[in-house]
Design a protein around this motif. Structure first.
Motif, PDB file in Angstrom:
ATOM      1  N   UNK A 261      15.085 -63.577  14.737  1.00 50.20           N
ATOM      2  CA  UNK A 261      13.858 -64.307  14.427  1.00 50.20           C
ATOM      3  C   UNK A 261      13.188 -63.746  13.176  1.00 50.20           C
ATOM      4  N   UNK A 262      13.144 -62.424  13.082  1.00 48.21           N
ATOM      5  CA  UNK A 262      12.531 -61.793  11.904  1.00 48.21           C
ATOM      6  C   UNK A 262      13.288 -62.184  10.637  1.00 48.21           C
ATOM      7  N   UNK A 263      14.627 -62.201  10.725  1.00 49.27           N
ATOM      8  CA  UNK A 263      15.451 -62.582   9.569  1.00 49.27           C
ATOM      9  C   UNK A 263      15.136 -64.005   9.120  1.00 49.27           C
ATOM     10  N   UNK A 264      14.961 -64.914  10.076  1.00 51.14           N
ATOM     11  CA  UNK A 264      14.650 -66.305   9.737  1.00 51.14           C
ATOM     12  C   UNK A 264      13.254 -66.444   9.135  1.00 51.14           C
ATOM     13  N   UNK A 265      12.326 -65.619   9.601  1.00 54.71           N
ATOM     14  CA  UNK A 265      10.943 -65.722   9.128  1.00 54.71           C
ATOM     15  C   UNK A 265      10.755 -65.172   7.718  1.00 54.71           C
ATOM     16  N   UNK A 266      11.653 -64.304   7.277  1.00 55.88           N
ATOM     17  CA  UNK A 266      11.487 -63.682   5.964  1.00 55.88           C
ATOM     18  C   UNK A 266      11.433 -64.701   4.837  1.00 55.88           C
ATOM     19  N   UNK A 267      12.122 -65.847   5.019  1.00 52.34           N
ATOM     20  CA  UNK A 267      12.160 -66.862   3.969  1.00 52.34           C
ATOM     21  C   UNK A 267      10.852 -67.640   3.856  1.00 52.34           C
ATOM     22  N   UNK A 268      10.002 -67.575   4.876  1.00 55.41           N
ATOM     23  CA  UNK A 268       8.749 -68.338   4.819  1.00 55.41           C
ATOM     24  C   UNK A 268       7.526 -67.421   4.850  1.00 55.41           C
ATOM     25  N   UNK A 269       7.748 -66.130   4.641  1.00 57.58           N
ATOM     26  CA  UNK A 269       6.650 -65.171   4.669  1.00 57.58           C
ATOM     27  C   UNK A 269       6.666 -64.298   3.411  1.00 57.58           C
ATOM     28  N   UNK A 270       5.478 -64.040   2.863  1.00 60.41           N
ATOM     29  CA  UNK A 270       5.365 -63.084   1.763  1.00 60.41           C
ATOM     30  C   UNK A 270       5.422 -61.661   2.292  1.00 60.41           C
ATOM     31  N   UNK A 271       4.746 -61.443   3.413  1.00 63.59           N
ATOM     32  CA  UNK A 271       4.774 -60.129   4.070  1.00 63.59           C
ATOM     33  C   UNK A 271       5.073 -60.345   5.546  1.00 63.59           C
ATOM     34  N   UNK A 272       5.807 -59.392   6.116  1.00 59.58           N
ATOM     35  CA  UNK A 272       6.191 -59.518   7.518  1.00 59.58           C
ATOM     36  C   UNK A 272       6.379 -58.131   8.116  1.00 59.58           C
ATOM     37  N   UNK A 273       5.628 -57.863   9.174  1.00 59.71           N
ATOM     38  CA  UNK A 273       5.770 -56.613   9.916  1.00 59.71           C
ATOM     39  C   UNK A 273       5.932 -56.951  11.392  1.00 59.71           C
ATOM     40  N   UNK A 274       6.565 -56.046  12.130  1.00 59.25           N
ATOM     41  CA  UNK A 274       6.777 -56.317  13.545  1.00 59.25           C
ATOM     42  C   UNK A 274       6.572 -55.064  14.377  1.00 59.25           C
TER      43      UNK A 274
END
Length: 683
Positions: free
Chosen positions: A187-200
């Protein structure tokens, strides 16, 4: 498998299942869109999502060729999605390219399931997709690669100022989906394309399987800064595999604090959220359950479960029919056994329903065949499907796909006439093939019909005569019997070998495959009107509604679906004896061959006079016979068991037996196969 990273091998089966499901959805969307000559915004987004998921999953598995091609398709549909004016003008070339990509993905997935895997080179398709992307963007053909690779992120700079701040989202995965850390990583990998910043939280879950329990308990806490809108981020979460629910968490905007300081209190919030989601939901938006709680189960486990239920049904019957209980009045025992029978029946129904799948998936594959062959043969053909919601056992559904494919190809290649010929016959220029399914009396009846030229019965008869295939004088064959000659091994009316088989090529294989699952096939044809194949198959192979019959103390079970009627002889003159020793029975003006089961199987019995026994009329394919037995015992639902492997070198099935079952008293009953029984008798 050597090509796959050992750490990813446990995920391979899931990857294959999920990718296959997505590709089926892709074909369905493409076929419908190509037929309507336009593509809706929803379908554009769906194709984009399918390619995005395929790309991410393949990259995680280390399958770069699949990931790169999926990325190229994704880029094309990103461009279309960004400019709605292009939705109505998607070129035929793009449809062809995406169909080619779909075929490539399917071939790769198939290859992954073999003993060895070597990825095919998709470079040519990627180059063509990049060229299409460049044309759509108005750029030179030599420049598409660079912008295409970053297409998903290119709009971000224009949206930076107005982009929302960091938003917290808590995601929960389906119960029992297992490997929650890998699910979180996907899920994190898929979200990287639509997010400028991403933390979990937990951070880098793929590196530590021990965080699975934390994710199950607290969910996956995400802090995201969308590259575009928050809805785009939520859409990716909604469409992700194995996501059960999610919630957004409204928090006061931090005053220029570094993102790193948020990490410390995050675990505490993650623990509190599941127990009290209502406050956060009331201040933001309510939690959204986005999917049913569905899990995929290996078919071998379902087979094993079905076997166990069969054993349970047999054991229950043996307990209730125990000879030690005869003559005893046991009210409480009788009441308990009735309740046990009710529960085992319910369990049996539930397990059988788990194995049932709709025919729509198989029907959908036929759409693709018609589409491809229409282009290659230059024929305009429409495929109509009716009753795709009809369900059959998964084993049967898998077995009938190839026969269906063969018959559709035959209709396309050899039956449907070219447009000019159809016009001269007063037919519509567009040919039509119809597949219809319905549930009738405990079996599935499927018809595959076309409005083509019909079978040339004169040509069929001449071919059969030349090949020495006739079993009786030529004049005695009816039109229906002549049409059925195409089912004989190696029979073909096509004089020229083409890419696609002519009508009749391999139809014996079609018949054998259908008969393997307890089915039958018949054919009707009219010159210049068309041909209809009628296929009858059981709902399931595991449990059969059967009629138990007795022959010399032996119990046989005959599937109810094979029985037309049963009757007793009242007048000896109804029996006709032929000079070759065979017998016929006269019934309402028609003569039918009689198979004496005691003679056929070599069983000693005191009931040898037909007037003393029972006759059961059975039908298979286009043949009808009557079998003679001592008596009917009654209808019984039985669990089908295969013959032991040590008997495999005997042609038992060829002698009219399809399996066996254990009766309530522990004895074994042989199950008769009407198809092979008639064929073995010489009918």
């Amino acid at each position: 498998m050597g090509f796959i990273d050992p750490s990813m091998e446990p995920m391979l089966e899931t990857f294959i299942y999920e990718t296959t499901t997505l590709l089926d959805q892709l074909d369905e969307i493409l076929l419908a869109s190509e037929k309507s000559k336009s593509i809706s915004g929803d379908n554009i987004n769906e194709i984009f999502r399918i390619m995005h998921t395929t790309k991410g999953s393949a990259a995680m598995m280390g399958l770069e060729s699949i990931s790169n091609l999926a990325h190229a398709v994704e880029d094309v549909f990103f461009i279309i999605r960004e400019d709605p004016s292009r939705m109505q003008s998607v070129s035929e070339a793009i449809f062809d390219l995406v169909f080619q990509a779909s075929d490539y993905f399917k071939a790769e997935v198939e290859s992954l399931q073999g003993d060895s895997y070597s990825p095919a080179d998709p470079t040519g398709m990627i180059a063509q997709l990049e060229k299409q992307a460049a044309i759509m963007k108005g750029e030179a053909a030599a420049e598409p690669a660079a912008p295409a690779a970053s297409a998903a992120a290119s709009p971000a700079p224009a949206k930076t100022e107005s982009a929302p701040g960091m938003q917290k989202i808590r995601v929960f995965f389906e119960d029992g989906c297992q490997m929650e850390n890998i699910r979180a990583f996907m899920l994190i990998t898929q979200l990287k394309d639509v997010c400028e910043e991403l933390e979990s939280v937990p951070d880098h879950p793929e590196n530590d399987a021990s965080v699975c329990s934390e994710i199950i308990k607290n969910g996956l806490l995400l802090s995201v800064r969308p590259a575009g809108t928050l809805d785009e981020v939520l859409k990716v979460i909604e469409d992700a595999v194995n996501v059960k629910s999610y919630e957004t968490i409204e928090e006061p905007a931090p005053a220029a604090e570094p993102a790193g300081k948020e990490e410390s209190p995050a675990p505490e919030k993650a623990q509190a959220a599941p127990s009290a989601p209502a406050p956060s939901a009331s201040s933001a938006q309510p939690p959204k359950v986005t999917k049913q709680s569905l899990i995929s189960v290996n078919q071998a486990k379902l087979d094993q479960l079905m076997d166990l239920v069969g054993e349970l049904v047999t054991a229950e019957s043996m307990v209730a029919s125990n000879p030690d209980l005869k003559g005893l009045t046991l009210d409480n025992f009788t009441k308990s056994t009735r309740e046990l029978r009710k529960l085992t029946d319910e369990l049996q129904d539930v397990v059988m329903s788990m194995r049932m799948v709709p025919l729509s998936g198989t029907f959908q594959k036929m759409n693709r065949i018609v589409r491809d062959m229409s282009k290659k043969l230059g024929k305009d053909v429409e495929l109509e499907t009716i009753g795709g919601e009809t369900e059959v056992d998964k084993t049967i559904n898998d077995a009938i796909a190839d026969p269906f494919m063969h018959m559709i190809r035959n209709s396309m290649d050899h039956a449907i006439e070219p447009a000019d010929v159809r016009a001269s016959l007063g037919k519509p220029a567009t040919g039509k093939i119809t597949i219809a399914a319905q549930n009738i009396g405990g079996e599935i009846v499927i018809t595959i019909s076309d409005d083509g030229s019909g079978l040339d019965t004169k040509k069929i008869m001449q071919k059969a005569k030349n090949n020495g295939l006739l079993t009786k004088p030529e004049k005695e064959y009816t039109e229906k019997e002549i049409a059925h000659l195409i089912m004989l091994p190696g029979f073909s009316t096509n004089d020229v070998v083409t890419e696609y088989s002519g009508r009749g090529v391999g139809m014996d294989v079609v018949r054998k495959n259908i008969e393997k699952v307890g089915g039958s096939i018949s054919v009707d044809t009219q010159p210049n009107v068309g041909t209809t194949f009628t296929i009858k198959i059981p709902l399931t192979l595991a449990i059969v509604e059967g009629m138990e019959i007795s022959v010399g103390g032996n119990i046989f079970t005959l599937p109810i679906t094979s029985i037309t009627q049963s009757f007793k002889i009242t007048e000896p003159q109804q029996i006709i004896c032929n000079t070759d020793g065979t017998e016929m029975i006269m019934l309402r003006g028609e003569c039918y061959p009689v198979i004496r089961l005691h003679n056929f199987f070599g069983i000693d019995t005191a009931v040898t006079e037909m007037i003393d026994g029972i006759l059961i009329q059975i039908e298979s394919d286009h043949k009808t016979v009557c079998i003679f037995a001592d008596e009917l015992i009654g209808e019984q639902q039985v669990v089908v068991k295969p013959f032991p492997s040590l008997l495999s070198h005997y042609d038992i099935k060829g002698r009219g037996l399809s399996g066996c079952t254990i009766l309530g008293d522990g004895s074994i009953s042989l199950i008769l196969d009407a198809n092979n029984l008639i064929r073995a008798y010489g009918g």
